[in-house]
Design a protein around this motif. Structure first.
Motif: not given
Lengths: 329, 326
Positions: B20-21, B23, B56, B65, B69-70
């Motif tokens: 998952e990211y 943002s 990814t 990664l 953020t991930s």
């Protein structure tokens, strides 16, 4: 590269002549009569006339400008102070090393403190380290230098009695420099930290950083071998500002600590309407700043081969380069 | 054996990978339970459109990664039987560039502009091998020759190279330490067509010479056809169909895979218009309950909206999430 440097040095000549003409003209229109200043307040009208004739002040503007330019540029004579008849050239040579010492020491501090602060902030974005570093920069950039200088004197000279509070005749040794340099560096450190942070943040997001990471390079290696060299152009620019500001404008620090440098010389001359000193000092500072500017540009070329290639690719060099590479370009 | 170690002859095995990211407070579900296997010496094509989560997956294997953020939520990635997700950062660094290398999509920005290309190849050599400076220099120059660049250009900087040449340098960096696994993330997307063919042929040749396995990420059906032994079609972070190249090309079964082929021009037929897949990739922050492809699917039934479908084996080695055409 050598060609480029020579070319830039030659370009300085018209630039400095323009500066000289401008400052001479400005001083020509500034109210105040140099002859009266030289003759003294209680001199008679006849005495003033005598001095005026002697200094050539009755000549028309263009003649006086011509005399001045030929003195400075052909005879390398910066003239004499109107107030005490001392040689301006000698005074500048005596004072310049002090301003330069202040400037370079401040540069060293801003690099040694500002860059690490910026790197720490950039590689730990939005963490307490980042916030602490940027909070420190905010405080540092907001402190008036004269106030900070006085606080340093109060604490380290008056209360703790560790360091001398100011210069006096014959003062020498590193201890006289510590407080002035620290006071003079604070804003530079803050600016350098912010500049380093933003350019490092940008560099750390670049694709080649990912490539380095995929190579198996450690975080340290990534920062120092790839990110920092790529982030160094704005850092060099900021360093230029630090040095140039110290040389031309550290009069506050020079005043507080009584350092007889260029800044104090210029401001004292302005206050006493010492026209020749003002003119010559401005020209001198212009020459120094032009040289610093050139050094900055050479610094850019040293860290970025693309800029270096741009410098080399002028005139003959460009044709030669194309020929060497053939169609591969 | 299904969830455990790598089977014999397998180099890479990914199990139920979820990435998952985040943002601006939103969670982007980039990879949603991907499983795949790559056999030694083979090439697996990861086929999917932009935003499907292909890159990814590759970055998860390398563990590069973006940290802040991930997040790899769950799953296992076995490389030679070891789960790389459980390794320490130090051990992982020894794997990156040595047993697993990655080629990036955009060669224009993948090289450090202020370092000589030779230096950049030497760096990876010296990181993973106990070689002196001269030896590494020699090795780097040999690598340049291997990828078809004259060795004396090692002293030049990336800006003196064209896009195709830069990609060759990136490949030289990736292959310098003779990796077992090459993750090629759209290695030719940023290059023009004639250069694409050259680079692909070169990768293919070196892959054979070094006996590597390759995960080839692409959105180009032609590249898959020419390079891959096996293919996995990925959509919205999940594999819809996988099988051998023949399975996928001769018997495309998932409506999405069929749609991809329908959108290709056929040189033997006079067709005025191509048939695109209608609609757009679903929003990865707001995944539907049922089949992820269902909003764009011409054959969707009511049940597709609510029921998740598991991968089903429709013929030996050929798996598909949708049984409509099976």
């Amino acid at each position: 590269m050598a060609r480029y440097i020579v070319k830039r040095l030659l370009w300085m000549i018209p630039l400095i002549i323009c500066v000289a003409i401008t400052i001479f003209t400005l001083m020509y229109f500034v109210p105040g009569d140099p002859a009266k200043i030289m003759a003294g307040t209680d001199a008679s009208q006849a005495d003033v006339e005598l001095v005026r004739e002697e200094l050539g002040l009755n000549d028309p503007y263009i003649v006086r400008l011509g005399h001045y330019l030929s003195d400075v540029f052909l005879h390398f004579d910066f003239g004499k102070s109107l107030i005490n008849r001392s040689s301006i050239g000698d005074a500048l040579i005596e004072r310049f090393p002090r301003s330069m010492t202040l400037a370079l020491s401040s540069l060293l501090i801003t690099l040694l403190v500002g860059i690490p602060l910026g790197i720490i902030a950039a590689v730990n974005p939005n963490t307490w380290k980042d916030r602490a570093s940027m909070f420190f920069s905010l405080i540092a950039v907001s402190i008036p230098p004269f106030w900070f200088a006085l606080m340093l004197v109060v604490i380290f000279a008056l209360n703790l009695n560790l360091l001398p509070s100011m210069w006096y005749g014959g003062a020498s040794g590193i201890k006289y420099w510590i407080l002035p340099v620290v006071a003079n560096s604070v804003i530079g450190v803050a600016m350098q930290a912010r500049q380093t942070r933003s350019s490092m943040l940008e560099a750390m997001n670049a694709d080649y950083i990912l490539t380095s990471r995929a190579k198996g390079l450690s975080e340290r290696g990534i920062i120092f071998r790839h990110a920092l060299p790529n982030a160094s152009i704005p850092i060099i620019t900021e360093s230029f500002f630090t040095v140039s500001a110290s040389i031309a404008g550290s009069l506050i620090i020079e005043n507080v600590f009584g350092i007889p440098g260029i800044g104090v010389y210029l401001v004292t001359a302005l206050n006493t309407r010492d026209f020749t000193v003002v003119q010559s000092t401005v020209i001198f500072v212009a020459i120094i700043l032009s040289l610093l500017n050139l050094i900055t540009d050479i610094g850019y070329a040293a860290v970025d081969p693309r800029i270096k290639a741009g410098f080399a690719e002028t005139g003959k060099g460009k044709r030669k380069l194309k020929k060497e590479r053939g169609v591969a370009l | 054996m299904q969830n455990g170690e790598t089977q014999r002859g397998e180099l890479l095995r990914i199990r139920d990978l979820v990435v998952e990211y985040t943002s601006e407070g939103e969670t982007i579900h980039a990879v949603n339970g991907v499983s795949l296997e790559l056999k030694k010496g083979k090439t697996l094509g990861l086929l999917g459109e932009t935003g499907a989560g292909k890159t990814t997956i590759a970055k998860s294997v390398m563990r590069i990664l973006p940290e802040t953020t991930s997040k790899i939520n769950s799953g296992e990635i076995y490389l030679n039987g070891k789960d790389v997700l459980l390794l320490s950062e130090k051990k992982m660094r020894a794997i990156r560039g040595k047993s697993a290398s990655m080629i990036f999509q955009d060669p224009m920005t993948a090289l450090d502009p202020v370092r000589r290309v030779g230096e950049q190849i030497e760096e990876v050599i010296r990181l993973h091998n106990n070689t002196g400076k001269n030896e590494a220099q020699q090795w780097a120059m040999e690598m340049l020759e291997t990828v078809g660049i004259k060795a004396d250009r090692a002293r030049e900087y990336p800006h003196q190279f064209s896009g195709g040449m830069k990609q060759r340098v990136v490949i030289a960096i990736a292959l310098a330490c003779k990796p077992e696994l090459l993750l090629a993330d759209e290695p030719t997307t940023a290059l023009d067509v004639t250069i694409q063919a050259q680079i692909l042929r070169m990768i293919e040749k070196l892959k054979k010479e070094l006996d590597m396995s390759m995960l080839l990420i692409t959105h180009d059906l032609g590249v898959v056809a020419s390079q891959c032994d096996d293919v996995a079609v990925i959509y919205a972070g999940e594999i819809l169909e996988s099988g051998s190249r023949e399975d996928i090309y001769d018997h495309p079964t998932h409506p999405y895979t069929r749609g991809l082929f329908d959108a290709l021009p056929d040189i033997n037929k006079e067709v005025r218009r191509l048939t695109p897949i209608t609609g757009r990739m679903i929003d990865p922050t707001d995944l539907p309950k049922g089949c992820y492809f269902q909003p764009r699917c011409a054959y969707a039934k009511k049940s597709c909206r609510h029921e998740r479908r598991e991968m089903a084996e429709i013929s030996p080695g050929h798996h598909c999430r949708c049984t409509h055409f099976a």
